[in-house]
Design an enzyme around this catalytic site. Structure first.
Site, PDB file in Angstrom:
ATOM      1  N   LEU A 183      -6.556 -11.655   6.370  1.00 28.96           N
ATOM      2  CA  LEU A 183      -6.644 -10.762   7.789  1.00 28.96           C
ATOM      3  C   LEU A 183      -7.816 -10.297   7.184  1.00 28.96           C
ATOM      4  O   LEU A 183      -8.886  -9.898   8.817  1.00 28.96           O
ATOM      5  CB  LEU A 183      -5.485 -10.069   7.828  1.00 28.96           C
ATOM      6  CG  LEU A 183      -4.267 -10.458   8.297  1.00 28.96           C
ATOM      7  CD1 LEU A 183      -2.931  -9.806   9.071  1.00 28.96           C
ATOM      8  CD2 LEU A 183      -4.868 -12.166   9.305  1.00 28.96           C
ATOM      9  N   ALA A 184      -7.967  -8.960   6.926  1.00 27.25           N
ATOM     10  CA  ALA A 184      -8.823  -7.721   7.155  1.00 27.25           C
ATOM     11  C   ALA A 184     -10.526  -8.771   6.696  1.00 27.25           C
ATOM     12  O   ALA A 184     -11.781  -8.076   7.494  1.00 27.25           O
ATOM     13  CB  ALA A 184      -9.442  -6.958   5.887  1.00 27.25           C
ATOM     14  N   SER A 195      12.002 -12.317   4.124  1.00 30.22           N
ATOM     15  CA  SER A 195      11.338 -11.285   5.113  1.00 30.22           C
ATOM     16  C   SER A 195      12.345  -9.998   4.972  1.00 30.22           C
ATOM     17  O   SER A 195      13.760  -9.859   5.516  1.00 30.22           O
ATOM     18  CB  SER A 195      11.070 -12.058   6.711  1.00 30.22           C
ATOM     19  OG  SER A 195      10.818 -11.072   7.675  1.00 30.22           O
ATOM     20  N   ARG A 210      11.384   0.813   3.143  1.00 33.44           N
ATOM     21  CA  ARG A 210      11.563  -0.429   2.129  1.00 33.44           C
ATOM     22  C   ARG A 210      12.027   0.610   0.285  1.00 33.44           C
ATOM     23  O   ARG A 210      12.888   0.376  -0.199  1.00 33.44           O
ATOM     24  CB  ARG A 210      10.127  -0.864   2.129  1.00 33.44           C
ATOM     25  CG  ARG A 210      10.111  -1.538   3.084  1.00 33.44           C
ATOM     26  CD  ARG A 210       8.956  -2.363   2.948  1.00 33.44           C
ATOM     27  NE  ARG A 210       8.171  -3.583   3.902  1.00 33.44           N
ATOM     28  CZ  ARG A 210       7.192  -4.014   4.198  1.00 33.44           C
ATOM     29  NH1 ARG A 210       6.275  -4.344   3.590  1.00 33.44           N
ATOM     30  NH2 ARG A 210       7.766  -5.334   5.706  1.00 33.44           N
ATOM     31  N   GLU A 237      -6.221  -4.626   2.302  1.00 37.66           N
ATOM     32  CA  GLU A 237      -4.987  -3.604   1.023  1.00 37.66           C
ATOM     33  C   GLU A 237      -5.172  -3.154   0.427  1.00 37.66           C
ATOM     34  O   GLU A 237      -5.585  -2.116  -0.284  1.00 37.66           O
ATOM     35  CB  GLU A 237      -4.005  -4.800   1.192  1.00 37.66           C
ATOM     36  CG  GLU A 237      -3.070  -4.085   0.316  1.00 37.66           C
ATOM     37  CD  GLU A 237      -1.967  -5.398  -1.096  1.00 37.66           C
ATOM     38  OE1 GLU A 237      -2.087  -6.486  -0.138  1.00 37.66           O
ATOM     39  OE2 GLU A 237      -1.033  -5.319  -1.479  1.00 37.66           O
ATOM     40  N   LEU A 246      -0.645  -6.113   8.455  1.00 38.70           N
ATOM     41  CA  LEU A 246      -0.981  -6.878   9.007  1.00 38.70           C
ATOM     42  C   LEU A 246      -1.631  -5.773  10.264  1.00 38.70           C
ATOM     43  O   LEU A 246      -2.978  -6.008  10.239  1.00 38.70           O
ATOM     44  CB  LEU A 246      -0.081  -7.695   9.714  1.00 38.70           C
ATOM     45  CG  LEU A 246       0.313  -8.682   9.175  1.00 38.70           C
ATOM     46  CD1 LEU A 246       2.144  -9.764   9.974  1.00 38.70           C
ATOM     47  CD2 LEU A 246       0.005  -9.210   8.098  1.00 38.70           C
TER      48      LEU A 246
END
Lengths: 230, 659, 251
Positions: free
Chosen positions: B44-45, B285, B338, B444, B460
């Protein structure tokens, strides 16, 4: 020209010629059914479709469709084999949803074309061709006596079997060809796909049954009357 | 000792980014064409940065180790992406997203960066929708949202259970468009092997063509690494097989600080480990926690029966189930962050309440949700996850298993925490520039936005924020004075030296010719990491871990075996190069964990916990970013440099998800 | 608990694109049923390495069925006998004790073999680069909710978009056609108002690139749809045909 230099274009040619040929078959089959009802009626049609200018034009167009359909078929197959690459899979399996006909359209097509050759020799050569060259009795009977030629041809069990094989191949060819043509033209989606398949199967079956009826009925008639191969 | 300048702009936190953009230096279009940028990574990055930079007019070289940019591991993110759109009218705002992210990160993130992240989050959604990302929608045609761990609003946008895939494909399509336009040149199946520094600035890389095995030199005015996290140091993680820390380690060895390596996120909802041949862990997920309820048996004898296989989850009636998250955290229940959820699962399993044969699993149950919503709705939401679970475990969570006293019990899933994401990474300043000039780190692989723990659906967001909306601006501030610098020749001695160093390393590895495969050594490293540097750490354990890792390095240097030759493709050689870096990475995690005498977010030191077993932060002594400086050799311990944190907009508090 | 199985494994070995390939046979012993197919190959490779031989090269990455990296043509099926799953999601419990399992690379002119079971799928990237995007400048987008999209359209676009670009459709197709892949992207973008603007150009560009790269013509056998690990429907191919014919008739 996109009809020859793009993959979808080439397939459009296949489907348009295919649909036209299906329409012709429908017409031909309807015409044949007349022979079951009336010998005179059938011969009137034969006379009407003799070596007249309109019939000749239509026949030429039809021949062009057949030629284009066949030439494209071979061309596409050659390209597709090339696209497959040189190495073949050692083990191949067929998923359930893949129709046998869909993977053997060329073979089926060749059988259909061979049948067509036979059919032309049995009928067209003796009828329209005879008229064109001005020898109406080329095949032994009058060129417009289509009924007579039917009786003659289908009294012979060999021809009956060959014609039935031909029709079976045609059935397989059309059951796939019908929905495939519409899919190629883009007239399909998740819902219509199933519908076209069903419609195609029914339609093809009716057309093929119509043809087969004439073959079978005249063979059975010949058994009763004791005629034999010429 | 070196000092740290994080270059945070002046002004109130809400105005910093606007001020920065208003005053930063830009590069004019004619000059952009003369400037080259290397982007390593196409997740993504990386993909979004390469696409945006190319579109602006820079000449971009983009590298990925897979056969296509679309394979990058961003693709595996399932749940969604956060944004402060407040489409649900539930009181969301940029400030609230900022606040939740800082709080979720246990007050260890850099405030200014997080605020900017929250600020650009809305643009990301706009951008992705315009690219054709098929986000889920309501019947009225507007975008749909779901809620996610650590938040009390519904701000997560999603595309089925494949949000990461769809966002990556969006970025990949933007990248493809630039490749077509000729502004980006793509190198697939290439792996970065060394950073080239000329006169103190990052000016290129040495990359290995993974098919031919040849080393190639690439020069540029700036280098951007977007190479993801280092979770695979643990061998078993939810990361893809090729995810590695090598690019980051190369930068670290060349002088880039590595920040907060101990902040490793353990994801609470993974499929439990099944055997020693396992190659990776599969994540389910986190969105499952929206409707799924997590439990273990109340009675120890039930747990014993489950472990022995004499009972099944559905045999245990409602009254004997301990929904421990709902019990301990009534306000957030199953939606706690989390780290909290992971530790709570570990706590139960450590007490003997684990529910599978290894005793390392808890149940995630949909009986209540199916009863409330019907199986159709539940399947619509989680059908693909149920199918995936069934394929792996042979158990269908949507299947009615039993009815006791009129209560319907469906097969529960089994889950257990696993290494998932690494909040730590290459240290960057506000401009995303590392401590090496001209070297930038995004996504990340940098450390900046998640503090000690990342909230769900924020990875994301950060990857795309960095790539689309932050780096393309900030890099210009650096490049604006580089316009007079001509393109570099790769014949310069710096390139030759860098290539020789890589070649020497490869020769050294190839010549060890011992008896152990790369994977077998990697597995051993993984066991040590999980055992001593995993979810519950102690000073003693970490010291032991460091010793053990040293032994692994010795073993690696003495007993490694790589078949084949260095010419052509050699997958074992490539893995060996990565493993050597994982060993150093593992040590770095342990050093940082040992120096941080507190518990915060993904870093939990058992010595530092409250009476209820919650993480106990020490803001007085550890309110800083721990930056590690390489000391010239992997054998030498790195040196810690502190970047103090300053909070202006947020009052630092103890995290509380109870009320 | 799954039982262990033993079987014969026939694996395609090929040193490079131009080299001649052959099958190599291995006896696999006591492989647990809950081992994934790729983990089974890991076990094989560990064995090979312990015999100081070179491991079998195959593509793989995420191992959770989403990256599209893994390939493998197993016993006549791309991604093996399971439906709706990639090779990495195939578990050994699908096979029986005593089986012979044949593993081949994707075979298609569009996907030349690189080594052993690894093939070159950069053709897919090239097709994407030809037009698989919406031309929107970073930062120029309007508010995401300004254009409403009916849920059925969004859902259908999502179904098309779930393509992982693995190449199973080409591997399954007797014509080596990439129509399912191309149509999935064309469909996804044609279904969304944002993508409609460029729909005609996109269909033409992507298709002509596909043809140029040597993929075959679609003959509607549906093998692609049957083998697609993401169950992409051939109704997308109908839509591509429609978009393409429309575009050509307009020209």
């Amino acid at each position: 020209m996109w009809l020859s230099n793009s993959s979808i274009g080439r397939k459009v040619v296949m489907s348009v010629t295919g649909i036209a040929l299906v329409l012709f078959l429908t017409f031909h089959m309807s015409m044949n059914l007349v022979a079951l009802i009336s010998a005179e009626g059938y011969n009137v049609i034969c006379e009407f479709l003799g070596a007249n200018w309109y019939a000749l034009v239509a026949t030429t167009a039809l021949a062009a469709l057949v030629v284009i359909h066949i030439v494209y078929a071979f061309w596409l197959t050659m390209m597709n084999r090339k696209a497959r690459g040189t190495e073949r899979y050692a083990v191949e399996a067929k998923p359930k949803s893949v129709e046998w006909a869909s993977q053997n359209m060329l073979v089926l097509g060749i059988v259909v074309a061979a049948g067509l050759g036979l059919h032309l020799a049995n009928f067209w050569y003796k009828m329209m061709f005879a008229e064109i060259i001005g020898n109406p009795t080329l095949g032994g009977l009058e060129a417009t006596d289509g009924y007579g030629y039917i009786v003659q041809t289908f009294s012979c069990p060999i021809f009956v079997v060959l014609y039935l094989i031909w029709l079976a191949a045609l059935w397989f060819h059309l059951t796939h060809g019908f929905w495939s043509a519409l899919q190629t033209l883009g007239w399909s989606n998740k819902i219509w796909f199933e519908r076209w398949k069903l419609i195609g199967n029914i339609y093809t079956t009716l057309v093929v049954l119509g043809f087969a009826a004439v073959v079978v009925v005249f063979y059975l008639k010949s058994l009763c009357c004791g005629a034999s191969c010429v | 000792m070196a000092t740290i300048d994080s270059k945070i702009p002046e002004g109130p936190v809400a105005e910093k980014w606007t001020n920065y953009k208003a005053h930063q230096k830009l590069v004019n279009p004619a000059n952009k064409r003369r400037l080259d940028i290397i982007v390593v990574g196409t997740g993504l990055a990386g993909a979004s940065a390469a696409a945006s930079l190319g579109e602006m007019g820079f000449r971009v070289f983009n590298f990925c180790i897979q056969d296509s940019p679309r394979r990058a591991h961003s693709i595996a993110a399932q749940g969604g992406i956060n944004a402060a759109k407040n489409y649900q009218n539930d009181g969301d705002s940029v400030y609230r997203l900022f606040y939740d992210t800082v709080k979720g990160g246990d007050y260890r993130a850099r405030e200014a960066n997080v605020y900017r992240l929250a600020e650009v989050s809305n643009s990301i959604i706009d951008q992705c929708v315009a690219q054709g990302v098929p986000f889920a929608r309501e019947y009225g045609g507007t975008l749909a949202n779901r809620s996610f761990g650590g938040a009390q609003v519904s701000r997560t946008f999603y595309a089925k259970g494949q949000t990461g895939q769809q966002l990556l494909l969006g970025a990949y399509s933007a990248l493809s468009r630039q490749v077509n336009a000729g502004t980006v040149k793509l190198y697939t199946r290439y792996e970065m092997e060394e950073l080239v520094i000329i006169e103190g600035r990052a000016r290129g890389i040495i990359a290995k063509n993974l098919i031919t095995g040849k080393l190639e030199r690439f020069a540029a005015h700036a280098v951007v690494i977007a190479t993801g996290g280092y979770g695979n140091a643990y061998f078993l993680s939810t990361n893809a097989m090729a995810c590695n820390s090598s690019a980051a380690m190369q930068c670290y060895r060349k002088g880039a600080y590595f920040a907060n390596p101990s902040y490793v996120q353990i994801h609470p909802t993974c499929i439990p480990v099944h055997g020693d041949k396992q190659s990776k862990l599969t994540l389910m997920s986190e969105s499952l926690r929206n409707d799924g309820r997590i439990w273990v048996p109340k009675k120890l004898e039930d747990a014993k029966a489950l472990q022995a296989g004499t009972k099944k989850g559905s045999d245990i009636p409602e009254e004997d189930r301990d929904y421990y998250l709902e019990r301990r955290y009534p306000a957030f229940g199953n939606l706690v962050p989390r780290d909290v959820a992971s530790r709570a699962a570990k706590e139960r399993c450590d007490k003997g309440y684990g529910v599978n044969n290894t005793g390392l699993a808890v149940f995630l149950d949909f009986s209540e949700a199916i009863g409330r919503l019907g199986i159709d709705v539940v399947r619509q939401r989680y059908g693909n996850l149920f199918d995936m679970y069934e394929e792996i475990t042979d158990v269908n969570p949507g299947e009615l298993a039993k009815e006791i006293n009129g209560v319907k019990y469906y097969n529960p899933m089994m889950i257990y925490p696993a290494i998932h994401y690494t909040m730590g990474g290459i240290w960057v300043d506000y401009e995303l520039q590392t401590s090496i000039k001209g070297l930038f780190a995004i996504g990340e692989c940098n450390f900046s936005d998640h503090g000690a723990n990342r909230l769900g659906a924020s990875a994301l967001m950060q990857g795309l924020a960095d790539g689309y909306f932050v780096l393309p601006y900030t890099i210009q501030n650096y490049l604006s004075d580089q316009i007079t610098v001509p393109r570099f020749s790769t014949d310069l001695p710096e390139f030759a030296a860098a290539e020789k160093a890589v070649n020497d390393k490869i020769d050294r590895l190839m010549s060890i010719q011992g008896n152990e495969s790369v994977d077998s050594i990697h597995k051993k490293l993984g066991h040590i990491m999980w055992e001593y540097v995993g979810m519950g750490r102690t000073a003693e354990g970490l010291k032991k871990g460091l010793e053990e890792i040293k032994k692994i390095r010795e073993e690696f240097n003495k007993n490694l075996f790589i078949p084949g030759s260095k010419e052509g493709m050699n997958i074992e050689l490539d893995k060996a190069i990565r493993l050597e870096d994982f060993i150093t990475m593992g040590e770095l995690i342990a050093y940082d964990a040992l120096s941080r005498n507190e518990s915060c977010g993904g870093h939990f030191r058992e010595e530092y916990q409250t009476e209820e077993g919650e993480a106990k932060r020490d803001d007085e002594n550890f309110f800083y970013v721990g930056c590690w400086e390489y000391q010239g050799s992997d054998e030498k311990a790195p040196v810690l440099i502190k970047e103090p944190l300053h909070y202006e907009a947020i009052k630092v508090q103890t995290r509380n998800y109870k009320s | 608990m799954d039982k262990n199985i033993s079987f014969t494994l026939k694996v395609w070995r090929q040193n490079g694109p131009k080299e001649k390939g052959h099958f190599e046979t291995f006896q696999m012993k006591d492989i647990p049923g809950d081992t994934s197919f790729l983990e089974m190959l890991d076990i094989l490779n560990e064995q090979l390495i312990s015999e100081r031989k070179e491991p079998v090269v195959f593509d793989h990455d995420c191992r959770e069925g989403i990256c599209g990296m893994c390939s493998l043509y197993i016993n006549g099926y791309p991604h093996g006998p399971a439906t709706g799953a990639t090779t990495c999601q195939l578990y050994m419990r699908r096979f029986n004790d005593g089986d012979t399992i044949t593993v081949e690379p994707w075979r298609s002119a569009g996907f030349p073999v690189i080594k052993d079971l690894m093939v070159d799928r950069t053709a897919y990237d090239k097709i994407m680069q030809a037009g698989g995007y919406i031309s929107v400048r970073t930062g120029s987008a309007e508010d995401a909710n300004n254009i409403l999209i009916p849920k059925p359209n969004a859902d259908e676009a999502m179904d098309a978009a779930s393509c992982i670009g693995c190449g199973a459709c080409v591997a399954a197709c007797k014509n080596g056609s990439a129509m399912l892949f191309v149509s999935a992207k064309v469909s996804q973008l044609a279904l969304l108002p944002q993508g409609k603007v460029e729909a005609a150009r996109r269909a033409k560009a992507m298709l002509s690139k596909m043809d140029e790269l040597g993929f075959g013509n679609c003959t509607n056998t549906r093998a692609c749809e049957a083998e697609c690990p993401k169950c992409i429907s051939i109704s997308n191919i109908a839509r591509l045909n429609r978009e393409f014919i429309k575009a050509k008739l307009k020209d």
